[in-house]
Design an enzyme around this catalytic site. Structure first.
Site, PDB file in Angstrom:
ATOM      1  N   VAL A   7       0.842  -1.204   0.000  1.00 51.38           N
ATOM      2  CA  VAL A   7       0.000   0.000   0.000  1.00 51.38           C
ATOM      3  C   VAL A   7       0.870   1.243   0.000  1.00 51.38           C
ATOM      4  O   VAL A   7       0.655   2.181  -0.785  1.00 51.38           O
ATOM      5  CB  VAL A   7      -0.947   0.000   1.224  1.00 51.38           C
ATOM      6  CG1 VAL A   7      -1.601   1.370   1.397  1.00 51.38           C
ATOM      7  CG2 VAL A   7      -2.018  -1.077   1.066  1.00 51.38           C
ATOM      8  N   VAL A   8       1.870   1.274   0.866  1.00 48.96           N
ATOM      9  CA  VAL A   8       2.727   2.458   0.985  1.00 48.96           C
ATOM     10  C   VAL A   8       3.553   2.674  -0.278  1.00 48.96           C
ATOM     11  O   VAL A   8       3.653   3.799  -0.789  1.00 48.96           O
ATOM     12  CB  VAL A   8       3.649   2.337   2.219  1.00 48.96           C
ATOM     13  CG1 VAL A   8       4.649   3.499   2.263  1.00 48.96           C
ATOM     14  CG2 VAL A   8       2.822   2.305   3.500  1.00 48.96           C
ATOM     15  N   GLY A  68     -10.170  -9.669   8.752  1.00 45.36           N
ATOM     16  CA  GLY A  68     -11.099 -10.746   8.466  1.00 45.36           C
ATOM     17  C   GLY A  68     -12.534 -10.286   8.336  1.00 45.36           C
ATOM     18  O   GLY A  68     -12.803  -9.107   8.052  1.00 45.36           O
ATOM     19  N   SER A 102     -13.693  -7.231  10.434  1.00 44.17           N
ATOM     20  CA  SER A 102     -13.027  -6.014   9.967  1.00 44.17           C
ATOM     21  C   SER A 102     -13.614  -5.535   8.646  1.00 44.17           C
ATOM     22  O   SER A 102     -13.819  -4.327   8.437  1.00 44.17           O
ATOM     23  CB  SER A 102     -11.528  -6.273   9.809  1.00 44.17           C
ATOM     24  OG  SER A 102     -10.961  -6.717  11.019  1.00 44.17           O
ATOM     25  N   ILE A 141      -6.314 -16.333   8.780  1.00 47.75           N
ATOM     26  CA  ILE A 141      -5.793 -17.684   8.593  1.00 47.75           C
ATOM     27  C   ILE A 141      -6.915 -18.678   8.340  1.00 47.75           C
ATOM     28  O   ILE A 141      -6.679 -19.760   7.801  1.00 47.75           O
ATOM     29  CB  ILE A 141      -4.941 -18.138   9.796  1.00 47.75           C
ATOM     30  CG1 ILE A 141      -5.802 -18.313  11.047  1.00 47.75           C
ATOM     31  CG2 ILE A 141      -3.781 -17.192  10.044  1.00 47.75           C
ATOM     32  CD1 ILE A 141      -5.095 -19.047  12.178  1.00 47.75           C
ATOM     33  N   ASP A 142      -8.150 -18.311   8.706  1.00 47.58           N
ATOM     34  CA  ASP A 142      -9.283 -19.231   8.569  1.00 47.58           C
ATOM     35  C   ASP A 142      -9.721 -19.435   7.122  1.00 47.58           C
ATOM     36  O   ASP A 142     -10.407 -20.412   6.816  1.00 47.58           O
ATOM     37  CB  ASP A 142     -10.484 -18.728   9.371  1.00 47.58           C
ATOM     38  CG  ASP A 142     -10.162 -18.529  10.835  1.00 47.58           C
ATOM     39  OD1 ASP A 142      -9.290 -19.257  11.356  1.00 47.58           O
ATOM     40  OD2 ASP A 142     -10.752 -17.639  11.466  1.00 47.58           O
ATOM     41  N   ARG A 154      -0.460 -46.487  18.632  1.00 42.51           N
ATOM     42  CA  ARG A 154      -0.032 -45.104  18.869  1.00 42.51           C
ATOM     43  C   ARG A 154      -0.960 -44.172  18.097  1.00 42.51           C
ATOM     44  O   ARG A 154      -0.948 -44.146  16.863  1.00 42.51           O
ATOM     45  CB  ARG A 154       1.421 -44.917  18.454  1.00 42.51           C
ATOM     46  CG  ARG A 154       2.374 -45.598  19.432  1.00 42.51           C
ATOM     47  CD  ARG A 154       3.811 -45.593  18.983  1.00 42.51           C
ATOM     48  NE  ARG A 154       4.380 -44.270  18.791  1.00 42.51           N
ATOM     49  CZ  ARG A 154       4.831 -43.470  19.781  1.00 42.51           C
ATOM     50  NH1 ARG A 154       4.717 -43.867  21.043  1.00 42.51           N
ATOM     51  NH2 ARG A 154       5.383 -42.315  19.515  1.00 42.51           N
ATOM     52  N   GLY A 185      -9.266 -22.233  12.963  1.00 40.42           N
ATOM     53  CA  GLY A 185     -10.119 -22.128  11.782  1.00 40.42           C
ATOM     54  C   GLY A 185     -11.557 -21.785  12.104  1.00 40.42           C
ATOM     55  O   GLY A 185     -12.399 -21.715  11.210  1.00 40.42           O
ATOM     56  N   GLN A 223      -0.090 -20.975  14.799  1.00 41.27           N
ATOM     57  CA  GLN A 223      -0.614 -20.887  13.432  1.00 41.27           C
ATOM     58  C   GLN A 223      -0.823 -19.450  12.972  1.00 41.27           C
ATOM     59  O   GLN A 223      -0.900 -19.174  11.782  1.00 41.27           O
ATOM     60  CB  GLN A 223      -1.936 -21.649  13.337  1.00 41.27           C
ATOM     61  CG  GLN A 223      -1.799 -23.123  13.633  1.00 41.27           C
ATOM     62  CD  GLN A 223      -3.122 -23.763  14.017  1.00 41.27           C
ATOM     63  OE1 GLN A 223      -3.953 -24.063  13.152  1.00 41.27           O
ATOM     64  NE2 GLN A 223      -3.343 -23.967  15.308  1.00 41.27           N
TER      65      GLN A 223
END
Length: 326
Positions: A23-24, A102, A105, A128-129, A169, A177, A257
């Protein structure tokens, strides 16, 4: 357009700094003055605004988080708070605003764009979701997937190496998320998880347990990746242990994350979006979001940025035997 401002809001995401950098630098190329706003909408209301230039954003692309810092603002949810935000922008003669964040926002950006037609507002999806409708990908998603994939690689190493004769195991790894399983799906595929459990699909708990039994019968180990948004995620591991009769080794990756150095994919994505945002403001556009569609960077109406379900069809066709839901 002579003056614009940029802010980051809501949850941070790796790559936000690259978007700020773009942007800058693009604004500088076009002869537009840029102001940074600290701490999102709350910082805007509090008049936490300062000039930005290319020197101040040099070297920030490699950094995680956001140099502008971020926050959530209850005050901005009120009519009085939004009115104050507009007044602050006008007091600095700001003609355009770039909002990086997100769903919450971007919804704020949509509302703000309707407050005063003289102030143009463009949103950049960063979460990140990867749950923002209208864009194939959002900034930060690739880095989060990379973190989870590397964790799975490490866990798979020990899962495959150490065997006992009397106990399987079993490893269960929880991803972030929210209500969407994008991180689990892509990281699970890339990291070769034995089973991926997401909130969008629906299966009975009994079917999940039976599938795990089939896996451990075949190879004595099982690595499960599950989304935080599944039913009873907090008790999922305890329930598995009770039904399986085996210990389940649990890993919560948590905020790893959301932090860390952004991948090259997220950096380039953010740089492309940042450039397009400034170009859109220069062209007089407003109430729009920068979106990735295939290989193209486009603008979408902010009206279309509600939480999206995502489309897993392509991946499910290839790996549907590994994916279940709760």
């Amino acid at each position: 357009m002579k003056r614009i401002a940029v802010l980051t809001s809501g949850g941070d995401a790796p790559g936000m700094n690259a978007a700020i950098n773009a942007v800058v630098n693009k604004a500088d190329d076009l002869g537009i003055e840029v102001f940074g706003i600290s701490r999102g909408y709350q910082g805007l209301i509090n008049n936490e605004i300062y000039p930005l230039n290319t020197k101040k954003v040099q070297g920030i692309c490699r950094k995680g988080g956001t140099v502008l810092e971020t926050a959530r603002s209850q005050e901005f949810r009120t009519k009085e708070g939004r009115k104050k935000a507009v007044e602050v922008l006008k007091s600095h003669k700001i003609e355009g605003l770039v909002v990086i964040g997100g769903n919450g926002s971007l919804n704020g950006a949509k509302v703000l764009s309707k407050m005063d037609s003289e102030i143009k507002v463009i949103g950049i999806p960063a979460s990140i979701d990867n749950d923002i409708s209208g864009s194939d990908f959002s900034i930060g998603f690739n880095t989060a997937c990379d973190v989870v994939t590397k964790a799975l690689d490490n866990i798979k190493d020990t899962a495959l190496s150490f065997h006992t004769s009397n106990e399987a195991r079993i490893f269960a790894v929880e991803t972030m998320g929210r209500e969407r399983g994008w991180i689990s799906i892509l990281a699970g595929i890339a990291g070769e998880a034995d089973l991926v459990i997401v909130p969008e699909k629906r299966s009975s708990f009994a079917k999940v347990v039976n599938r795990i039994k089939e896996i451990i019968k075949a190879k004595n180990d099982c690595v499960i990746l599950f989304s935080e948004g599944i039913t009873n995620a907090d008790n999922f591991v305890d329930q598995l242990e009770a039904k399986l009769g085996h210990r389940v080794r649990s890993t919560l990756l948590g905020f790893q994350q959301r932090g860390g150095v952004p991948t090259i994919t997220d950096r380039i994505l953010a740089l492309r979006m940042g450039v397009k945002a400034v170009e859109s403001l220069k062209a007089g556009e407003s109430a729009k979001m920068i979106a990735i569609k295939g290989d193209s960077v486009k603008t979408e109406l902010l009206e279309n940025n509600d939480i999206g379900t995502g489309s897993y069809d392509y991946y499910l066709d290839m790996f549907k035997h590994k994916v279940m839901g709760l």
